[in-house]
Write a protein that holds these residues in place. Structure first.
Motif, PDB file in Angstrom:
ATOM      1  N   GLN A   7      -6.516  11.975  -7.373  1.00  0.00           N
ATOM      2  CA  GLN A   7      -5.656  11.663  -6.223  1.00  0.00           C
ATOM      3  C   GLN A   7      -6.139  10.392  -5.531  1.00  0.00           C
ATOM      4  O   GLN A   7      -5.344   9.498  -5.204  1.00  0.00           O
ATOM      5  N   THR A  49       5.470  17.722 -13.204  1.00  0.00           N
ATOM      6  CA  THR A  49       5.605  19.177 -13.143  1.00  0.00           C
ATOM      7  C   THR A  49       5.731  19.714 -14.567  1.00  0.00           C
ATOM      8  O   THR A  49       6.070  18.974 -15.497  1.00  0.00           O
ATOM      9  N   SER A  69       1.106  19.097 -12.833  1.00  0.00           N
ATOM     10  CA  SER A  69       0.871  19.295 -11.404  1.00  0.00           C
ATOM     11  C   SER A  69       2.063  19.978 -10.749  1.00  0.00           C
ATOM     12  O   SER A  69       3.183  19.929 -11.261  1.00  0.00           O
ATOM     13  N   LYS A  70       1.810  20.561  -9.601  1.00  0.00           N
ATOM     14  CA  LYS A  70       2.870  21.141  -8.792  1.00  0.00           C
ATOM     15  C   LYS A  70       3.382  20.084  -7.812  1.00  0.00           C
ATOM     16  O   LYS A  70       2.719  19.084  -7.544  1.00  0.00           O
ATOM     17  N   HIS A  71       4.573  20.341  -7.253  1.00  0.00           N
ATOM     18  CA  HIS A  71       5.158  19.386  -6.314  1.00  0.00           C
ATOM     19  C   HIS A  71       4.227  19.101  -5.136  1.00  0.00           C
ATOM     20  O   HIS A  71       4.141  17.966  -4.658  1.00  0.00           O
ATOM     21  N   ASP A  72       3.539  20.120  -4.657  1.00  0.00           N
ATOM     22  CA  ASP A  72       2.642  19.934  -3.509  1.00  0.00           C
ATOM     23  C   ASP A  72       1.517  18.960  -3.831  1.00  0.00           C
ATOM     24  O   ASP A  72       1.088  18.187  -2.969  1.00  0.00           O
ATOM     25  N   GLU A  73       1.044  18.999  -5.067  1.00  0.00           N
ATOM     26  CA  GLU A  73      -0.008  18.070  -5.478  1.00  0.00           C
ATOM     27  C   GLU A  73       0.552  16.661  -5.641  1.00  0.00           C
ATOM     28  O   GLU A  73      -0.070  15.678  -5.207  1.00  0.00           O
ATOM     29  N   LYS A  75       3.041  15.411  -4.129  1.00  0.00           N
ATOM     30  CA  LYS A  75       3.375  14.892  -2.802  1.00  0.00           C
ATOM     31  C   LYS A  75       2.200  14.149  -2.175  1.00  0.00           C
ATOM     32  O   LYS A  75       2.379  13.167  -1.445  1.00  0.00           O
ATOM     33  N   LYS A  76       0.996  14.578  -2.474  1.00  0.00           N
ATOM     34  CA  LYS A  76      -0.200  13.976  -1.879  1.00  0.00           C
ATOM     35  C   LYS A  76      -0.424  12.543  -2.341  1.00  0.00           C
ATOM     36  O   LYS A  76      -1.105  11.764  -1.672  1.00  0.00           O
ATOM     37  N   SER A  82      10.654  12.265  -0.529  1.00  0.00           N
ATOM     38  CA  SER A  82      10.742  13.516  -1.273  1.00  0.00           C
ATOM     39  C   SER A  82       9.913  13.373  -2.548  1.00  0.00           C
ATOM     40  O   SER A  82      10.156  12.454  -3.338  1.00  0.00           O
ATOM     41  N   PRO A  83       8.937  14.251  -2.757  1.00  0.00           N
ATOM     42  CA  PRO A  83       8.081  14.097  -3.943  1.00  0.00           C
ATOM     43  C   PRO A  83       8.870  14.221  -5.227  1.00  0.00           C
ATOM     44  O   PRO A  83       9.692  15.137  -5.375  1.00  0.00           O
TER      45      PRO A  83
END
Length: 255
Positions: A7, A49, A69-73, A75-76, A82-83
């Motif tokens: 990240q 994803t 990865s997930k959307h929350d990851e 997004k970072k 919007s991710p």
């Protein structure tokens, strides 16, 4: 899983210095990433994803790092509101500028264009109008700025963008004997002027227009007239809009 170190690295590529050191850039979203994966661009990292990775297996090269990865990851590390489902890191393209090869082309020169969105849009316009080469003055916005890359909508893979000292490049280009066009308020009406299928179109800075340093190399002065004539109107056009109008007329005349 997207590690904290990864990240941190992805976010560091928002800085021009880090992009240049690593010769990498970031692209976000299915359309842009898919276009770049289908092009000659070399891929370093893909973060997507599970759904995106499963649906796009055929596009993913075997020699790059793939991170599910997930959307929350995502997004970072995303610069978008919007991710997206996918973010990818690509190698910067290094194509040497050979002025002799510009002898049979219509090209664009950008003089101190500062806004990344304008630069990206102009690259996209060049792609639309079949212009394969853009030369930027050394103080233009960075082509690999994330905002610029997003604005190109994948056109960066089909248009060669070079950076050069203005005087050095234009001095060499003038030896080709081709027309060098620029837009001015005292120029000839764009729609009444016979335009060549070869040459250089110069577009200037958003606020100052074409600099005096660059103006001395222009031998064809153009003017985009407002309609109706002789009535109050906006002071000027956005540089990407002016580029679109100019390129459209060049291509209309030489279709």
């Amino acid at each position: 899983m997207l590690s904290k170190n990864k990240q941190k690295f992805i976010l560091s590529l928002n800085r021009k210095k880090i992009r240049e050191q690593n010769e990498l850039f970031v692209a976000e979203g299915h359309k842009l990433v898919s276009d770049l994966l289908s092009s000659k661009c070399l891929t370093s990292i893909i973060i997507g994803t599970s759904q995106w990775l499963d649906a796009n297996k055929a596009l993913i090269p075997g020699n790059c790092e793939v991170i599910e990865s997930k959307h929350d990851e995502i997004k970072k590390v995303s610069a978008l509101k919007s991710p997206p489902d996918v973010i990818a890191v690509f190698k910067q393209q290094k194509v040497e500028l050979d002025i002799k090869q510009l002898n049979d082309q219509l090209c664009i020169f950008l003089d101190e264009v500062q806004d990344p969105g304008n630069l990206g849009t102009i690259v996209r316009l060049a792609d639309w109008f079949g212009i394969k080469t853009i030369i930027c003055s050394s103080n233009c916005a960075d082509i690999y700025n994330p905002k610029t890359i997003q604005s190109t909508m994948g056109a960066i893979s089909r248009v060669n963008v070079h950076y050069s000292d203005s005087s050095d490049f234009l001095s060499s280009y003038s030896q080709l004997g081709l027309p060098v066009y620029g837009t001015f308020l005292d120029g000839d009406n764009l729609y009444n002027k016979e335009l060549s299928s070869k040459g250089l179109i110069i577009m200037g800075n958003e606020g100052k227009g074409i600099s005096k340093e660059v103006e001395q190399f222009i031998n064809q002065r153009l003017y985009i007239p407002p309609f109706p004539a002789n009535e109050p109107t906006s002071e000027s056009l956005n540089v990407s809009v002016a580029t679109a109008i100019t390129c459209a007329e060049f291509r209309r005349q030489n279709n």
